[in-house]
Structures are given as C-alpha cells and as structure tokens.
Design an enzyme around this catalytic site. Structure first.
Site, PDB file in Angstrom:
ATOM      1  N   ASP A 170      -2.794   2.901   6.268  1.00  0.00           N
ATOM      2  CA  ASP A 170      -1.832   2.745   7.350  1.00  0.00           C
ATOM      3  C   ASP A 170      -2.420   3.209   8.687  1.00  0.00           C
ATOM      4  O   ASP A 170      -3.226   4.136   8.737  1.00  0.00           O
ATOM      5  CB  ASP A 170      -0.571   3.561   7.012  1.00  0.00           C
ATOM      6  CG  ASP A 170       0.635   3.095   7.791  1.00  0.00           C
ATOM      7  OD1 ASP A 170       0.566   2.026   8.426  1.00  0.00           O
ATOM      8  OD2 ASP A 170       1.661   3.801   7.758  1.00  0.00           O
ATOM      9  N   ASN A 204       4.631  -7.249   3.598  1.00  0.00           N
ATOM     10  CA  ASN A 204       3.762  -7.679   4.706  1.00  0.00           C
ATOM     11  C   ASN A 204       3.860  -9.178   4.999  1.00  0.00           C
ATOM     12  O   ASN A 204       3.479  -9.625   6.080  1.00  0.00           O
ATOM     13  CB  ASN A 204       2.294  -7.301   4.453  1.00  0.00           C
ATOM     14  CG  ASN A 204       2.014  -5.817   4.572  1.00  0.00           C
ATOM     15  OD1 ASN A 204       1.073  -5.302   3.961  1.00  0.00           O
ATOM     16  ND2 ASN A 204       2.810  -5.092   5.356  1.00  0.00           N
TER      17      ASN A 204
END
Ligand code: FPP
Length: 231
Positions: free
Chosen positions: A2, A50
């Site tokens: 991340d 995503n």
C-alpha cells in the site's frame, strides 16, 4: 503493497508513476527474499475491489505486471523461483493471462522459492468459492457434511499447496487486512509500517524480519509449553 498513490501525490506525480516505482520495490523484495531464504513470498498486487479503480489505472497496472513478468523471467529461472498466482485470474484480459500463464508454466519445476501473486484476489470470494466446491462434493456424494473440517476448507482455497503465512507486512500506514488471506492469516504475526510501498526496500524488510524473530508465537498455548514443542 500500500501507498503507491500517496507516494506519487507527495511528489506531484500521477498515481501510475507511484505504481511504477512500486514495481522497483517488488524487484528488490523478491531478490531480498531469495537472499534471506524465504520459501514463499505472497504479494497482494490486485484485489477484487481494485477492479473498481479508474480504467486507466487498472490497465496501467496490467501493463506493469506484464512488463515485470517478462523482464524477470530469466532471473526467476536462474534463481529457482516458481511463480504462482492466487485469485480469480480468469477475469484478466487475454494478453495479461497469456504472459502470466507462460511465466507460471516456465517456472513450475523451480523449487527454491515460490513467488505467489495475489491477482484479482479477495479472501471472502475465496472462502465462498471453497464453500461452493465443498457443497458440490457433498451433493455429488464425494464427501459427507462431517468431512468439512478446517483442513478440508484449507484444501479448497487457492493456497492449497502453500503453508499459512508466518508474517504479514502492510506498508502505507493503514492497519487493516483489506480482505487479504483472512483464513490463512489466523496465526500470522503482523507488521504495520508507515513506509509507503515504493520506499519499502531490503533494509526495512530485514527490520520487519528481525522484529518477527523477537515475537513469541504461542498458538494459543502458554510460553512454558513452547520449550517442549515449539508448534
Ligand atoms: C496499493 O497502493 C497498490 C496497488 C493496488 C497495486 C500494487 C501494484 C504494484 C506494486 C505494481 C505492479 C505489481 C507487480 C507484482 C509487478 P494504492 O494505489 O492503494 O496506494 P494509495 O493508498 O497511496 O493510494
């Protein structure tokens, strides 16, 4: 992995530049893992969630993945790295799937390390899929309801031939699991760091491993019992 977007934003770059820099960290961490003797490295590269990102970002991630797989194949062969993927990879466009399948096929006999890419992966989807597979076997008379044990569930996950992770590292400062390996991480040690993924390199990876080595893993037991049998 991340923090690519925030890393880019801080430098007034677009998010895709952050993912590109993140790919350099992937290279570095794969090499370091091989050097440290890690047997399985799983990277959460693309989640089921995503898919909701802007199409431009999604296709840029696919291009980066293809470039990575093509450029690293030779090194993976030299270093005995087996490439594996977990997730609903059939959702990927044909060209991505082709490069991925080629790399998986070419490296399948390699045994020194498994590089496991979580692609179009979501733990809840994985568990629902396992439930469907088990239910189907019960309906077909291939197993009974009583046979649905934790081991049977593990055997119907994408990670069937892989050990449960010992250590989870999340970069980017958030302290959550985000639908990642929810079943398999039951006893994993967790290391959260505010370092953004593009800045996550060998040195901090080593720090995470040294930190992990200081932990006492009791697996529900008391410390004194561990001296007799550690697991
Ligand atoms: C999360 O950061 C990162 C991703 C969704 C993609 C990770 C992809 C790579 C590192 C490159 C390609 C992968 C391989 C295996 C070559 P974010 O975009 O959510 O960051 P933010 O929270 O700062 O916005």
């Amino acid at each position: 992995m991340d923090g690519n977007g925030r890393w880019a934003k801080k430098r007034s770059l677009n998010r895709i530049r952050g993912h590109r820099a993140g790919t350099e960290s992937v290279r570095d961490i794969v090499r370091a893992s091989r050097e440290f003797g890690i047997q399985v490295l799983t990277l959460y590269a693309f989640s089921t969630e995503n898919w909701k990102r802007p199409a431009r970002e999604v296709s840029a991630l696919f291009e980066l993945l293809k470039d990575f797989l093509r450029s690293e194949l030779e090194e993976m062969m030299e270093n005995g790295i087996h490439l594996n993927a977990i997730g609903d990879i059939e959702r990927f466009p044909g060209d991505v799937l082709e490069v991925l399948r080629h790399a998986m096929d070419a490296t399948k006999a390699n045994q020194r390390m498994t590089l496991n890419l979580a692609l179009s992966y979501g733990a809840r989807d994985e568990l629902a899929r396992a439930a469907r597979l088990l239910a189907q076997k019960c309906v077909n008379g291939k197993m009974c309801v009583e046979d649905i044990t934790p081991e049977a569930i593990s055997a119907h996950l994408y990670t069937v031939n892989l050990p449960d992770p010992d250590l989870l590292i999340r970069t980017g400062g958030e302290a959550r699991l985000s639908n990642f390996l929810l079943w398999q991480l039951s006893y994993a040690e967790i290391f959260f760091t505010s370092v953004m993924w593009p800045d996550f390199r060998k040195e901090i990876f080593l720090q995470a491993i040294l930190d992990f080595q200081q932990r006492e893993r009791r697996f529900g037991r008391i410390g004194a019992q561990l001296i007799e049998s550690p697991r």
